[in-house]
Design a protein around this motif. Structure first.
Motif, short mmCIF file in Angstrom:
data_model
loop_
_atom_site.label_atom_id
_atom_site.label_comp_id
_atom_site.label_asym_id
_atom_site.label_seq_id
_atom_site.Cartn_x
_atom_site.Cartn_y
_atom_site.Cartn_z
N THR A 456 -7.36 61.72 16.80
CA THR A 456 -8.54 61.36 17.59
C THR A 456 -8.50 62.13 18.89
O THR A 456 -7.63 62.96 19.13
CB THR A 456 -8.55 59.85 17.88
N ASP A 457 -9.45 61.84 19.79
CA ASP A 457 -9.48 62.49 21.09
C ASP A 457 -8.52 61.85 22.07
O ASP A 457 -8.42 62.27 23.22
CB ASP A 457 -10.90 62.44 21.66
N THR A 458 -7.79 60.80 21.63
CA THR A 458 -6.86 60.09 22.51
C THR A 458 -5.48 60.71 22.42
O THR A 458 -4.99 61.01 21.33
CB THR A 458 -6.79 58.60 22.12
N LEU A 459 -4.84 60.89 23.57
CA LEU A 459 -3.50 61.46 23.61
C LEU A 459 -2.51 60.47 23.01
O LEU A 459 -2.39 59.33 23.47
CB LEU A 459 -3.13 61.79 25.05
N LYS A 460 -1.81 60.91 21.96
CA LYS A 460 -0.86 60.05 21.27
C LYS A 460 0.48 60.74 21.15
O LYS A 460 0.58 61.95 21.26
CB LYS A 460 -1.39 59.67 19.89
N GLY A 461 1.52 59.95 20.88
CA GLY A 461 2.86 60.46 20.72
C GLY A 461 3.26 60.56 19.27
O GLY A 461 2.54 60.10 18.36
N SER A 462 4.42 61.11 19.01
CA SER A 462 4.89 61.34 17.65
C SER A 462 5.02 60.05 16.86
O SER A 462 4.79 60.02 15.64
CB SER A 462 6.23 62.07 17.69
N TRP A 463 5.40 58.95 17.50
CA TRP A 463 5.59 57.67 16.83
C TRP A 463 4.26 57.08 16.36
O TRP A 463 4.23 56.14 15.57
CB TRP A 463 6.30 56.70 17.76
N GLN A 464 3.14 57.66 16.85
CA GLN A 464 1.81 57.20 16.43
C GLN A 464 1.19 58.13 15.39
O GLN A 464 0.05 57.93 14.98
CB GLN A 464 0.90 57.12 17.66
N ASP A 465 1.94 59.10 14.93
CA ASP A 465 1.46 60.06 13.94
C ASP A 465 1.68 59.48 12.54
O ASP A 465 2.61 59.85 11.83
CB ASP A 465 2.21 61.39 14.11
N THR A 466 0.82 58.54 12.18
CA THR A 466 0.98 57.84 10.90
C THR A 466 -0.27 57.96 10.03
O THR A 466 -0.41 57.22 9.06
CB THR A 466 1.28 56.34 11.16
N HIS A 467 -1.15 58.90 10.37
CA HIS A 467 -2.44 59.02 9.70
C HIS A 467 -2.44 60.06 8.59
O HIS A 467 -3.46 60.24 7.92
CB HIS A 467 -3.52 59.39 10.71
N ARG A 468 -1.34 60.74 8.36
CA ARG A 468 -1.31 61.83 7.39
C ARG A 468 0.02 61.81 6.63
O ARG A 468 1.02 61.26 7.10
CB ARG A 468 -1.48 63.18 8.09
N ARG A 469 0.02 62.47 5.50
CA ARG A 469 1.25 62.62 4.74
C ARG A 469 2.08 63.77 5.30
O ARG A 469 1.56 64.74 5.83
CB ARG A 469 0.94 62.89 3.27
N TRP A 470 3.38 63.61 5.18
CA TRP A 470 4.33 64.67 5.53
C TRP A 470 5.11 65.01 4.26
O TRP A 470 5.38 64.14 3.43
CB TRP A 470 5.30 64.18 6.62
N TYR A 471 5.51 66.29 4.15
CA TYR A 471 6.22 66.74 2.94
C TYR A 471 7.57 67.35 3.28
O TYR A 471 7.69 68.17 4.18
CB TYR A 471 5.36 67.74 2.16
N VAL A 472 8.56 66.91 2.49
CA VAL A 472 9.93 67.43 2.56
C VAL A 472 10.08 68.44 1.43
O VAL A 472 9.86 68.11 0.26
CB VAL A 472 10.96 66.30 2.40
N SER A 473 10.45 69.68 1.78
CA SER A 473 10.56 70.72 0.76
C SER A 473 11.73 70.45 -0.18
O SER A 473 12.69 69.75 0.16
CB SER A 473 10.72 72.09 1.42
N GLY A 474 11.65 71.02 -1.38
CA GLY A 474 12.63 70.76 -2.43
C GLY A 474 13.98 71.40 -2.19
O GLY A 474 14.13 72.34 -1.40
N GLU A 475 14.97 70.89 -2.91
CA GLU A 475 16.33 71.43 -2.81
C GLU A 475 16.33 72.89 -3.23
O GLU A 475 15.65 73.28 -4.18
CB GLU A 475 17.31 70.59 -3.63
N ASP A 476 17.07 73.71 -2.48
CA ASP A 476 17.11 75.14 -2.80
C ASP A 476 18.47 75.71 -2.39
O ASP A 476 19.18 75.12 -1.56
CB ASP A 476 15.96 75.89 -2.14
N PRO A 477 18.87 76.84 -2.97
CA PRO A 477 20.21 77.38 -2.70
C PRO A 477 20.36 77.95 -1.29
O PRO A 477 21.49 77.98 -0.77
CB PRO A 477 20.36 78.48 -3.75
N PHE A 478 19.28 78.40 -0.67
CA PHE A 478 19.39 78.98 0.67
C PHE A 478 19.87 77.94 1.68
O PHE A 478 20.87 78.14 2.37
CB PHE A 478 18.03 79.55 1.11
#
Length: 882
Positions: A456-478
């Motif tokens: 939104t137009d309101t200044l928010k912090g990381s702990w309020q970032d709950t409106h979207r999905r986040w993705y953890v990448s898959g296991e890899d050899p690198f």
């Protein structure tokens, strides 16, 4: 008060403009004929968390430029300087200005913002040059006509011992006692007036003054160093002439002075510097601040008042962040298969198509002003572990006030384990959920393709970032190989101090299992480097192998390392990467008695030494203020702010360590530059009153949401970027501050282009790996690198203590005679065993100083005794160095 109203994507933005009572003016000397008037127009009151992101309030009084550049607007008179008995106006005026605070306000013209000076608070520097020189000790009245807030009169005494000058540049933190090179510099760029001419000061005296006693303890002569058109890096189009100061530079050399204390440099008929320390452990507060800087970028935990002034709930933790349960998802799409380290929307289909479900992990580092984690963040534990191996007991502090402090493990190792714990949690969460077979995932974790940081137009912090999905990448050899190498290195260092992991993690087991998984799960094509060499499987593998060999002694790991390292280091077009550095540094630091291959070791040693020499010795003399770093590095991402010399630091401490190659002295002068001898007299690190001048703003959404008036400590911002097109103009753009500069930004020396724009990420943001970890490794390695002589430099008001300078000394020592010691019977010098080295009569000695010829003295510590007629003996320790 007037309000300016505009709309951005349907959101109402309001910026208020308020007038303050007057302009703030500071008067400082530039020479004995030039005064600098520094006008500060005011400030911007920025929004905090919960307020509209663009609800800035501008509070300023505008400087009337037309009036401010008229010679008739100024006059000086004096009652004790006959040349100014009647008022004189300046013969000429020069100036420069830049924005130093900005409202996040946009008047839209098409797709970009139309610049508007109402939304910018400026600092102005007006240079008044007079025909007659000011006289030391005389008092003057400077009358300023109405240039924006009414007439003003400023009284000042031209006393170079008391008047600070922006033109005298020192390391604000200080100088290491045993440093072979200690320099202050004299230079200044006056905007449309160009370089200040200091020709007349060459050969004139400068003084080192003890700020406690106000005594002159060292005297030298000002010498020319470099001209304003001397190229300091390769790109003349990025800064005029390739020079970053824009001014002729002169130096004050006080290298031989080694007495601990607090001092300032005074230049006769000019002015003095900020105060600074001389001592063996001056960089420890910087090291501590940087560790706290890393702590503040930790994700997933509650930040409490016990550890920070920036309290906040836990962010992006599915277990405790309200509304975030189920929002962190796992995909088998490997990071190494993304289109780039910053995935595009073309990646979303495959990322989502390979989603397996929610994952219970947390606790990475935030990256810069956003909240993602990257593969490059492996640099943080790598650099911190390496710093511990280089500096050892010198950085075993367990009291920096992070949550782990006091657990018996050095805080540096505790912070080094933070990102590793995230990989540990992720690895086991993948297995616990049945998503994988034991590799490490999460090389990249982010939500940018599924929504913005601000919903939104309101200044928010990381702990309020709950409106979207986040993705953890898959296991890899690198990432699995990299984790294996770092986990083995953590196990090695904990074992070296006789400690175990406080959470019971078996890091060696983690390393071995991850290494085996990576070898068994390397796919066709994985051996091809990715992302311009950022991912190179062979380099990750040799790092993991040699780290495991050092920890386990298993010769198979050593054989694997030997089979690949020669090919990597001798391939035409060979380049360095962080993973390869780490492998070589580990091999350079093998424990005594462990089997190594002499040929491989010499190859590694020579390559490390060659690279270190290139960075730290290759370009020092090309730069007026003697700082190291790649001559072909562009002006961006820390060029102005960050000592990018990590390979040279490791090359010194893992190679000779005795400064026979000159590395250490040049590491120290590099630190001098980034801690104050630069054009802005800035120590490039934030913190609570660490030094006299630090950055005021950084780009960090959490910082904005928590406290708009105060910045996180231990942050080294990116700093200036060279002029380039960077999309539509607006407060977010690197060119926003440049647009408002006078003279035009292309005329500004590169390292004066700090626009102080909190909204422009590429100016005022930072990254945990490029800036913070680099700072920890460079400044941490300089903690406690010498030991101050016992009794030397101690302050005392006791009349019984003898005061001498220079001390330590070489050819001559001067003894200060206090006023009540005018009748001295004899000088007696003994060694510490009491043997008399020198004894002579000194009856009726005159003057304030007595000199001792020490040219024939051997190196060591001596006791100097002055015996008065009345039997009083005054003693002090004298150190002779050869």
């Amino acid at each position: 008060m007037k309000k300016y109203i505009t709309f951005l994507f349907g959101v109402l933005f309001i910026v208020e403009l308020r007038s303050q009572s007057n302009l703030t003016v500071e008067v400082l000397p530039v020479s004995d004929r030039i005064l600098m008037l520094h006008f500060d127009e005011g400030e911007v009151d920025h929004p905090e968390g919960g307020e509209p992101f663009n609800s800035d309030v501008v509070i300023k009084t505008v400087l009337d430029i037309e009036a401010a550049t008229l010679t008739a607007s100024y006059s000086i008179e004096s009652d004790d300087d006959v040349n100014y008995a009647s008022a004189q106006s300046p013969a000429s005026i020069n100036r420069k200005r830049k924005g130093t605070d900005y409202a996040n306000k946009c008047d839209w013209t098409g797709w970009e913002c139309s610049p508007n000076e109402d939304y910018v608070v400026f600092d102005h520097w007006i240079y008044l040059e007079f025909d007659d020189a000011f006289q030391s000790g005389s008092t003057y009245s400077l009358n300023i006509a109405d240039v924006g807030s009414g007439n003003t009169a400023v009284s000042f005494t031209f006393d170079e011992f008391e008047m600070r000058s922006e033109c005298v540049h020192v390391n604000l933190v200080g100088y290491v006692t045993a440093a072979e090179k200690k320099y202050a510099y004299i230079y200044h760029w006056m905007g449309d007036g160009g370089s200040v001419d200091y020709t007349s000061y060459e050969g004139q005296p400068f003084y080192l003054v003890n700020t406690t006693s106000n005594e002159i303890v060292y005297t030298g002569q000002v010498q020319f160093r470099k001209a304003f058109d001397n190229a300091e890096f390769a790109y003349t189009y990025q800064s005029p002439n390739g020079n970053l100061l824009g001014a002729d530079c002169y130096e004050c050399d006080f290298s031989s002075f080694q007495v601990p204390g607090n001092y300032k440099i005074v230049v006769e008929n000019l002015g003095c510097s900020f105060p600074f320390d001389i001592g063996c452990d001056i960089y420890r507060p910087i090291f501590h601040a940087l560790i706290k800087g890393a702590y503040h970028q930790r994700s997933g935990i509650v930040k409490t008042s016990a550890y920070t002034d920036f309290e906040r709930p836990a962010d992006h933790n599915p277990n405790v962040t309200p509304g975030f349960a189920g929002m962190l998802r796992y995909t088998t799409r490997r990071f190494c298969d993304y289109s780039s380290p910053e995935p595009s929307y073309d990646d979303t289909t495959l990322i989502v198509a390979n989603e397996l479900g929610p994952i219970n992990t947390w606790g990475w580092y935030h990256d810069a002003g956003d909240w993602d984690t990257y593969y490059s963040h492996t640099t943080v534990p790598a650099y911190l572990l390496t710093t511990f191996e280089m500096a050892g007991a010198r950085v075993n502090d367990d009291n920096i006030n992070i949550p782990e402090s006091g657990n018996g493990i050095p805080d540096l190792l505790d912070e080094a384990s933070w990102q590793l714990r995230y990989y540990y949690r992720t690895r086991h969460a993948i297995m616990d959920a049945g998503y994988g077979t034991g590799g490490v995932g999460g090389a990249r974790t982010f939500g940018d393709l599924w929504g913005s940081d601000l919903a939104t137009d309101t200044l928010k912090g990381s702990w309020q970032d709950t409106h979207r999905r986040w993705y953890v990448s898959g296991e890899d050899p690198f990432i699995s190989y990299k984790y294996a190498g770092l986990a083995a290195q953590m196990a090695y260092n904990l074992s070296a101090i006789g400690a175990t992991d406080p959470e019971g993690i078996n890091w060696l087991e983690e390393a071995s299992e991850s290494f085996e998984w990576a070898g068994s799960n390397t796919l066709t094509g994985d051996e091809t480097p990715r992302f311009d060499g950022e991912l190179d499987l062979a380099r990750n593998r040799v790092f993991a192998a040699i780290s495991l060999y050092r920890t386990t002694g298993d010769a198979d790991y050593h054989t694997l390392f030997l089979n690949e390292i020669d090919s990597i280091l001798t391939t035409p077009g060979f380049y360095w990467s962080n993973d390869l550095y780490q492998a070589c540094w580990v091999y350079m630091n093998m424990p005594q008695g462990m089997a190594i291959d002499a040929g491989a070791f010499e190859l590694v040693r020579s390559k490390i030494h060659e690279d270190a020499d290139f960075l730290i010795n290759g370009f020092i003399d090309s730069r007026a203020c003697r700082w190291g770093g790649n001559y072909w590095y562009n002006m961006l991402v820390g060029h102005q702010t960050t000592p990018i010399i990590v390979p040279s630091v490791a090359g010194h401490f893992f190679n000779s360590g005795d400064n026979s190659d000159g590395f250490l002295q040049n590491i120290l002068t590099t630190a001098d530059y980034f801690m104050g001898t630069n054009p802005l007299n800035m120590a490039w690190i934030t913190g609570d009153n660490l030094v006299e001048r630090q950055p005021e703003y950084i780009f960090s959404l959490d910082n904005f949401a928590l406290n708009e008036d105060k910045v996180y400590p231990g942050v080294i911002p990116y700093g200036s970027w060279y002029a380039q097109y960077f999309g539509p103009l607006g407060a977010w753009n690197i060119n926003w501050g440049a647009y408002y500069a006078y003279p035009a930004d292309a005329n500004w020396p590169g390292h004066e282009r700090w626009w102080n724009n909190r909204f422009s990420p590429l100016i005022s943001e930072f990254t945990i790996h490029q800036n913070t970890a680099t700072g920890i490794m460079v400044y941490g390695s300089l903690c406690g690198i010498c030991q101050d002589p016992v009794g030397v430099g101690e302050e005392s008001s006791d009349d019984e203590v003898l005061k001498m300078y220079p001390n330590p000394a070489n050819e001559e020592v001067n003894i200060y005679l206090q006023e009540n010691k005018t009748s001295i019977e004899r000088l007696v010098v003994t060694d510490l065993q009491g043997r008399v080295i020198e004894s002579k009569s000194l009856r009726n000695v005159q003057g304030k100083f007595l000199s001792i010829d020490t040219s024939d003295y051997s190196e060591g510590v001596y006791l100097v005794n002055l015996m008065q007629v009345n039997g009083t003996i005054t003693s002090g320790k004298m150190v002779i160095l050869r």
